[in-house]
Design an enzyme around this catalytic site. Structure first.
Site, mmCIF file in Angstrom:
data_model
loop_
_atom_site.group_PDB
_atom_site.id
_atom_site.type_symbol
_atom_site.label_atom_id
_atom_site.label_comp_id
_atom_site.label_asym_id
_atom_site.label_seq_id
_atom_site.Cartn_x
_atom_site.Cartn_y
_atom_site.Cartn_z
ATOM 1 C CB VAL A 1 -2.971 -16.831 5.774
ATOM 2 C CG1 VAL A 1 -2.248 -18.163 5.611
ATOM 3 C CG2 VAL A 1 -4.112 -16.726 4.774
ATOM 4 N N GLY B 1 -2.079 -5.749 -3.824
ATOM 5 C CA GLY B 1 -1.180 -5.661 -4.970
ATOM 6 C C GLY B 1 -1.853 -5.522 -6.319
ATOM 7 C CE LYS C 1 0.725 1.289 -3.352
ATOM 8 N NZ LYS C 1 0.990 1.102 -1.905
ATOM 9 C CG ASN D 1 -4.838 -6.821 5.757
ATOM 10 O OD1 ASN D 1 -5.232 -6.266 4.738
ATOM 11 N ND2 ASN D 1 -3.613 -7.279 5.882
ATOM 12 N NE ARG E 1 -7.137 -11.153 5.603
ATOM 13 C CZ ARG E 1 -6.583 -10.248 4.817
ATOM 14 N NH1 ARG E 1 -7.271 -9.165 4.475
ATOM 15 N NH2 ARG E 1 -5.347 -10.383 4.376
ATOM 16 C CE1 TYR F 1 7.485 -0.030 -6.578
ATOM 17 C CE2 TYR F 1 9.658 0.569 -7.396
ATOM 18 C CZ TYR F 1 8.735 -0.398 -7.055
ATOM 19 O OH TYR F 1 9.049 -1.716 -7.190
HETATM 20 C C1 MV4 Z 1 4.107 -0.288 -2.533
HETATM 21 C C2 MV4 Z 1 5.372 -0.752 -2.989
HETATM 22 C C3 MV4 Z 1 6.370 0.178 -3.145
HETATM 23 N N1 MV4 Z 1 6.144 1.482 -2.896
HETATM 24 N N2 MV4 Z 1 3.944 1.025 -2.279
HETATM 25 C C4 MV4 Z 1 1.777 -4.402 -3.037
HETATM 26 C C5 MV4 Z 1 0.671 -4.951 -2.217
HETATM 27 C C6 MV4 Z 1 -0.001 -3.791 -1.625
HETATM 28 N N3 MV4 Z 1 -0.469 -4.125 -0.329
HETATM 29 C C7 MV4 Z 1 1.036 -2.722 -1.609
HETATM 30 N N4 MV4 Z 1 2.102 -3.178 -2.425
HETATM 31 C C8 MV4 Z 1 3.212 -2.429 -2.617
HETATM 32 N N5 MV4 Z 1 3.080 -1.115 -2.348
HETATM 33 C C9 MV4 Z 1 4.929 1.878 -2.477
HETATM 34 N N6 MV4 Z 1 4.722 3.174 -2.237
HETATM 35 C C10 MV4 Z 1 5.525 -2.115 -3.238
HETATM 36 C C11 MV4 Z 1 4.428 -2.956 -3.063
HETATM 37 C C12 MV4 Z 1 4.680 -4.354 -3.326
HETATM 38 C C13 MV4 Z 1 4.601 -5.299 -2.320
HETATM 39 C C14 MV4 Z 1 4.280 -4.958 -1.012
HETATM 40 C C15 MV4 Z 1 4.210 -5.914 -0.028
HETATM 41 C C16 MV4 Z 1 4.488 -7.240 -0.328
HETATM 42 C C17 MV4 Z 1 4.803 -7.605 -1.598
HETATM 43 C C18 MV4 Z 1 4.871 -6.647 -2.610
HETATM 44 C C19 MV4 Z 1 5.216 -7.031 -3.900
HETATM 45 C C20 MV4 Z 1 5.274 -6.097 -4.891
HETATM 46 C C21 MV4 Z 1 4.983 -4.756 -4.609
#
Ligand code: MV4
Length: 448
Positions: free
Chosen positions: A294, A165, A158, A289, A291, A202
């Site tokens: 929504v 995302g 990340k 966040n 803020r 993940y």
């Molecule tokens: C993740 C994850 C899976 N494992 N972290 C996407 C948005 C960002 N705020 C963090 N996100 C994610 N982090 C780990 N370690 C999957 C996502 C993710 C996701 C998270 C929240 C809402 C929608 C999502 C859609 C795809 C991936």
């Protein structure tokens, strides 16, 4: 208390903030681009200032235009809403430097939480569970490999300045790490001007559950329970609800109390949201966040409070009650209504030829559109939020369906039919969905 607030935003949130100001006896200043001359928030404001052309970069993101507008109208405070300048620490600093109150957190908290590595360090230090990972920036490919071996594949790379995302790379096995590591850094640099990255284990099928908090900046805070935001497409939330249908009362109290305690320990000021992933009975903090969001009406509905008023009262240093947690009542669901093509999801701006909003018991519509309004093509495609409440989730879903059936928006395409489809799914009705369900199951089914 403030006499006049400038609202540095547009559309439904500008109107939402204005409504609270009016009820509190505070005068409002609307700022708008030339594309928003006919906006409802501009019409209803006590004063309005045109701050530039249609492009956001030259209007809603123009710090000097907005501060100038505050100065010439003699506004005491600026509410940034969400998006645009809401999480820009430089803007918050600049506003305060001009003797105007920024309705939001201290710049240092905005800055810290904007850096996702720093945010995780703070969360860990103050007792929140986090996803196992690098614990800091990963400088080179050798370190990346070592960390991946230690926590085990699959991993997620990340961007430190990412969030929402963007700039994430899943790596399933060793052979893919080298390419993905450099690609993630490159993309991070291009998107955020910073190539710092970190690594997490993940989680393949989590839910997105977030906790709403407010703090006074002096070590007092409270929480307003959680929202489940797992129904999303391409990192855009589509439906949010509270309470989450998948956590126990014990899990709920535990995570909400932890978020509250963290807010107190960092002396957080204003409204904020702790975002967690929830999988196999465990919560993992990912981001905060700084803020209003929504989906704040979902929490307002179950707690019977006005979060915008809370933000304003806190910013004005008014006395608040910090000792007890608001009681939650019933269930609330928010459906984001977007002007978009039902199959391609391309934005569908244009003239609203006919409009009839739903009503009745337990129905709230937060929107600034009206019959004859022309949705400009320059901004976000969300045009309304339908917030429905009922004593329990099942009744809430039935009421949401009833409200969607009443909703008439003609002249443009919307996602109203998609919402009906989602609500009718067995997987939605029994709450058994994760963050990938809408895209992977429902939309696949829709296409084929
Ligand atoms: C993740 C994850 C899976 N494992 N972290 C996407 C948005 C960002 N705020 C963090 N996100 C994610 N982090 C780990 N370690 C999957 C996502 C993710 C996701 C998270 C929240 C809402 C929608 C999502 C859609 C795809 C991936």
């Amino acid at each position: 208390m403030f006499k006049k607030i400038l609202i540095a935003n547009r559309s439904e949130i500008a109107l939402r903030i204005q409504r609270s100001c009016q009820e509190m006896g505070i005068a409002t200043v609307a700022v708008h681009s030339t594309a928003d001359n006919e906006a409802m928030a501009v019409r209803f404001a006590d004063e309005s200032v045109c701050i530039g052309p249609a492009q956001s970069a030259d209007s809603y993101l123009s710090m000097r235009a907005i501060i100038s507008a505050a100065k010439i109208t003699n506004a005491d405070a600026i509410h940034p809403g969400y998006g645009f300048l809401a999480e820009n620490a430089d803007f918050a600093e600049m506003v305060e430097a001009h003797g105007i109150t920024f309705i939001g957190p201290e710049p240092k908290h905005i800055k810290n939480m904007g850096d996702k590595i720093a945010a995780k360090k703070i969360a860990l230090k103050f007792g929140l569970p986090i996803v196992p990972g690098s614990g800091g920036a990963v400088e080179n490919i050798n370190d990346a490999k070592k960390i991946a071996e230690k926590i085990g594949y699959p991993i997620l790379i990340k961007a430190a300045k990412g969030g929402g995302g963007r700039g994430m790379k899943i790596v399933n096995e060793k052979s893919q790490i080298e390419d993905n590591f450099s690609l993630c850094r490159q993309e991070a640099l291009a998107a955020f001007g910073d190539d710092e990255v970190y690594i997490e284990k993940y989680l393949p099928s989590p839910r997105h559950i977030e906790v709403q908090v407010c703090g006074d900046g002096k070590g007092n805070a409270k929480h307003f329970w959680e929202r489940d935001c797992s129904i999303q497409r391409r990192h855009q939330k589509v439906i949010e609800e509270a309470p989450s249908p998948v956590i126990s009362e014990k899990q709920r109290i535990e995570i909400c109390e932890k978020a509250k305690a963290c807010s107190e320990k960092i002396a957080y000021r204003g409204a904020g949201t702790f975002e967690f992933l929830f999988q196999d009975g465990e919560f993992y903090f990912i981001e905060m966040n700084t803020r209003i969001q929504v989906e704040h009406p979902v929490s307002e509905t179950i707690c019977k409070i006005d979060l915008i008023a809370e933000q304003i009262l806190i910013a004005a240093n008014e006395k608040r009650e910090w000792s007890d947690t608001p009681k939650k009542m019933g269930h609330a669901i928010e459906l984001r209504i977007n002007a978009e093509h039902p199959e391609t999801f391309m934005p569908s701006p244009g003239k609203i030829e006919n409009y009839h909003a739903p009503g009745g018991l337990g129905v709230r519509v937060d929107s600034a559109i009206y019959r004859g309004y022309v949705i400009p093509p320059f901004y976000d495609s969300m045009i309304a939020k339908l917030i429905v409440s009922a004593p329990n989730r099942q009744l809430c879903i039935a009421r949401a369906m009833r409200a969607l059936n009443e909703y008439a928006i003609e002249g443009i395409d919307t996602n109203i039919e998609l919402h009906k489809k989602i609500l009718a799914q067995e997987k939605f009705k029994n709450g058994k969905y994760d963050i990938h369900w809408l895209e992977n199951s429902l939309m696949q089914a829709q296409q084929g």
